[in-house]
Design a protein around this motif. Structure first.
Motif, short mmCIF file in Angstrom:
data_model
loop_
_atom_site.label_atom_id
_atom_site.label_comp_id
_atom_site.label_asym_id
_atom_site.label_seq_id
_atom_site.Cartn_x
_atom_site.Cartn_y
_atom_site.Cartn_z
N ASP A 38 32.82 11.34 -47.12
CA ASP A 38 32.73 12.78 -46.83
C ASP A 38 31.36 13.15 -46.26
O ASP A 38 30.34 12.57 -46.63
N ARG A 40 28.97 16.73 -45.44
CA ARG A 40 28.81 18.11 -45.89
C ARG A 40 28.03 18.93 -44.87
O ARG A 40 27.17 18.39 -44.16
N ARG A 74 38.13 16.80 -42.58
CA ARG A 74 38.94 16.50 -43.76
C ARG A 74 40.28 17.21 -43.58
O ARG A 74 40.36 18.22 -42.88
N THR A 77 40.12 20.94 -44.16
CA THR A 77 39.12 21.76 -43.47
C THR A 77 39.72 22.99 -42.78
O THR A 77 39.20 24.10 -42.97
N ARG A 120 32.14 20.30 -48.11
CA ARG A 120 32.63 19.08 -47.48
C ARG A 120 33.58 19.47 -46.35
O ARG A 120 34.70 19.89 -46.59
N GLN A 123 34.59 13.97 -42.50
CA GLN A 123 34.58 12.65 -43.10
C GLN A 123 34.36 11.64 -41.98
O GLN A 123 34.59 11.94 -40.81
#
Length: 155
Positions: A38, A40, A74, A77, A120, A123
């Motif tokens: 992940d 951020r 992700r 998201t 997060r 990725q």
């Protein structure tokens, strides 16, 4: 100062130098399930629907020769943060490893949203570069046509 993280690449365990551009964000760590790590947001950003922003991810790294990183949103998201990755995926090759080469997330807001520092939002995984191929022009392909884009049906 960089930090080394250990990542399994094939049968060997590579050590990858990681620079954190923001000392407050959590350190990179491979999740327990799956092969992705992940990323951020390293900043809080407010976006209106249709806005575009390169969101800082707070990291940079030196990838091993012959490897590249694939960065993707992700799966949560778009629903959690109301943004999509504007270029679908990002490819970071090992030449993007200078002292100021911070990874970023090219976000396109689909609704008004706020992304907070530490969320997060993306990725990545590290993969081996594609082996060299030779492209040969032909007038006919021997395979049977499937019928076009989306031709495998709905179910």
């Amino acid at each position: 100062m960089g930090i080394k993280i250990n990542i399994q690449l094939g049968n060997c365990k590579e050590k990858i130098k990681v620079k954190y551009f923001d000392k407050e964000i959590e350190k990179l760590e491979k999740i327990s399930k799956g092969d992705w790590i992940d990323l951020r947001s390293a900043e809080t950003v407010q976006l209106n629907a249709g806005d575009y922003k390169l969101i800082r991810l707070g990291v940079g790294m030196i990838l091993p020769d012959g490897y590249e990183a694939i960065v993707a949103p992700r799966s949560s998201t778009p629903s959690k943060f109301d943004v999509i990755l504007s270029n679908s995926i990002g490819v970071i090759d090992n030449s993007y490893s200078g002292n100021t080469d911070e990874w970023r997330f090219p976000a396109l807001a689909i609704r008004n949203t706020i992304i907070k520092k530490g969320d997060r939002i993306a990725q990545f995984r590290i993969i081996k570069n594609m082996d060299p191929v030779e492209l040969i022009e032909v007038d006919h392909l021997n395979a049977i046509s499937r019928g076009g884009i989306g031709s495998t049906g709905w179910r």
